[in-house]
Write a protein that holds these residues in place. Sequence first.
Motif, PDB file in Angstrom:
ATOM      1  N   HIS A  64       9.147 -59.866 124.243  1.00 52.16           N
ATOM      2  CA  HIS A  64       9.807 -60.819 125.138  1.00 52.16           C
ATOM      3  C   HIS A  64      11.315 -60.637 124.990  1.00 52.16           C
ATOM      4  O   HIS A  64      11.882 -60.950 123.937  1.00 52.16           O
ATOM      5  CB  HIS A  64       9.379 -62.252 124.748  1.00 52.16           C
ATOM      6  CG  HIS A  64       9.984 -63.309 125.602  1.00 52.16           C
ATOM      7  ND1 HIS A  64       9.749 -64.644 125.402  1.00 52.16           N
ATOM      8  CD2 HIS A  64      10.824 -63.240 126.669  1.00 52.16           C
ATOM      9  CE1 HIS A  64      10.399 -65.358 126.302  1.00 52.16           C
ATOM     10  NE2 HIS A  64      11.077 -64.530 127.076  1.00 52.16           N
ATOM     11  N   CYS A  67      14.337 -64.212 124.498  1.00 48.90           N
ATOM     12  CA  CYS A  67      13.213 -65.123 124.225  1.00 48.90           C
ATOM     13  C   CYS A  67      13.647 -66.551 123.954  1.00 48.90           C
ATOM     14  O   CYS A  67      12.788 -67.412 123.730  1.00 48.90           O
ATOM     15  CB  CYS A  67      12.410 -64.580 123.055  1.00 48.90           C
ATOM     16  SG  CYS A  67      13.340 -64.549 121.500  1.00 48.90           S
ATOM     17  N   GLY A  70      11.806 -69.190 121.506  1.00 47.01           N
ATOM     18  CA  GLY A  70      10.495 -68.610 121.213  1.00 47.01           C
ATOM     19  C   GLY A  70       9.276 -69.329 121.755  1.00 47.01           C
ATOM     20  O   GLY A  70       8.155 -68.868 121.515  1.00 47.01           O
ATOM     21  N   THR A  73       7.391 -66.945 124.071  1.00 45.78           N
ATOM     22  CA  THR A  73       6.906 -65.824 123.255  1.00 45.78           C
ATOM     23  C   THR A  73       5.642 -66.240 122.497  1.00 45.78           C
ATOM     24  O   THR A  73       4.636 -65.522 122.479  1.00 45.78           O
ATOM     25  CB  THR A  73       7.982 -65.433 122.210  1.00 45.78           C
ATOM     26  OG1 THR A  73       9.278 -65.627 122.756  1.00 45.78           O
ATOM     27  CG2 THR A  73       7.797 -64.023 121.715  1.00 45.78           C
ATOM     28  N   VAL A  83       3.268 -60.479 119.200  1.00 48.81           N
ATOM     29  CA  VAL A  83       4.534 -60.660 119.909  1.00 48.81           C
ATOM     30  C   VAL A  83       5.771 -60.319 119.079  1.00 48.81           C
ATOM     31  O   VAL A  83       5.813 -60.519 117.864  1.00 48.81           O
ATOM     32  CB  VAL A  83       4.681 -62.110 120.445  1.00 48.81           C
ATOM     33  CG1 VAL A  83       3.574 -62.433 121.438  1.00 48.81           C
ATOM     34  CG2 VAL A  83       4.699 -63.133 119.309  1.00 48.81           C
ATOM     35  N   GLY A  85       9.999 -61.116 119.799  1.00 46.42           N
ATOM     36  CA  GLY A  85      10.985 -61.718 120.687  1.00 46.42           C
ATOM     37  C   GLY A  85      12.372 -61.220 120.315  1.00 46.42           C
ATOM     38  O   GLY A  85      12.664 -61.024 119.129  1.00 46.42           O
TER      39      GLY A  85
END
Length: 290
Positions: A64, A67, A70, A73, A83, A85
Amino acid sequence: MSAPPAGDENAAYFAANRARWDEAVPIHAASEGYDLAGFLRGEKTLYPVEIEEVGDVGGKSLLHLQCHFGMDTLNWARLGARVTGLDFSGAAVARARELAAEIGVEDATFVQANVYDALAVIHTRFDVVYTGIGALCWIPDVQRWANVVSSLLKPGGFLYVYEGHPMLWALDSERADKLMVVGHPYFETERPSEWAGETTYVDGPPLENQKSFEWNHGLGEIVTALIDAGLRLDFLHEHREVAWQALPWMVRTDGATAARGYARRTAWQLPPGERDLCPLMYSLKASKPA
Ligand SMILES: C[S@@+](CC[C@H](N)C(=O)[O-])C[C@H]1O[C@@H](n2cnc3c(N)ncnc32)[C@H](O)[C@@H]1O
């Protein structure tokens, strides 16, 4: 703002923007608009269209870009993605790491860097690169951004973007006569537009860092940049709905979304009779050939 130093033409703009974002993080985390409490209860922060159009992310690696702290994300992590970010705000990255620990997501990684420098700090490649609302306007050169995105994707991977439409960003949003008038550049410009705002786009106290610097990018410029970076366009959808009250005379239309367990997510449209006049958001998917 005085001219930035030679050879580093955007450094001063990035520094001003980053200071504002650092300050916005605790304000956003405490705001009704972001509804962190809803997220902590397990509600979704991504929009239904994003989840539908990206499809199953189970077992996929997802990066991401920009981000913030978060939530989106980690929403992808709740949907099964591994994931990472990236954000240039140290405060955002620190809050994102805390949030991952709070909800028990152990394998999320958050990295502090300018998008332009992503390749220097991220050495893996991803199945999905995602970027959400209010991201591209902070990037000066969309071709440079597209080159970074393409390099971060695995062959066979794809980019997904859900963003405010450049036509919407170009409108004058302060007209009392409710006319849609183009008041800002539609196309990418070398110099950014300068904005001054006491608050951000959600509820919260006034900021000390009130100036920000933003760049628009035309839809053709964005798509062509991705193609020139080696990606193939899968779809480009223009939407009649926008996630925030972009113009004061827009009407709120998010009843169905709110009822389906989505945190913080509002939706707005132009008044009835005007909905076909102008696109408000777009979503696109572009793939890297295998
Ligand atoms: C509106 S948020 C977008 C995130 C998400 N859609 C949301 O609403 O939470 C924009 C984010 O971009 C980050 N950002 C702005 N310019 C950046 C840059 N050049 N490199 C990396 N991050 C940047 C800011 O710190 C901020 O967290």
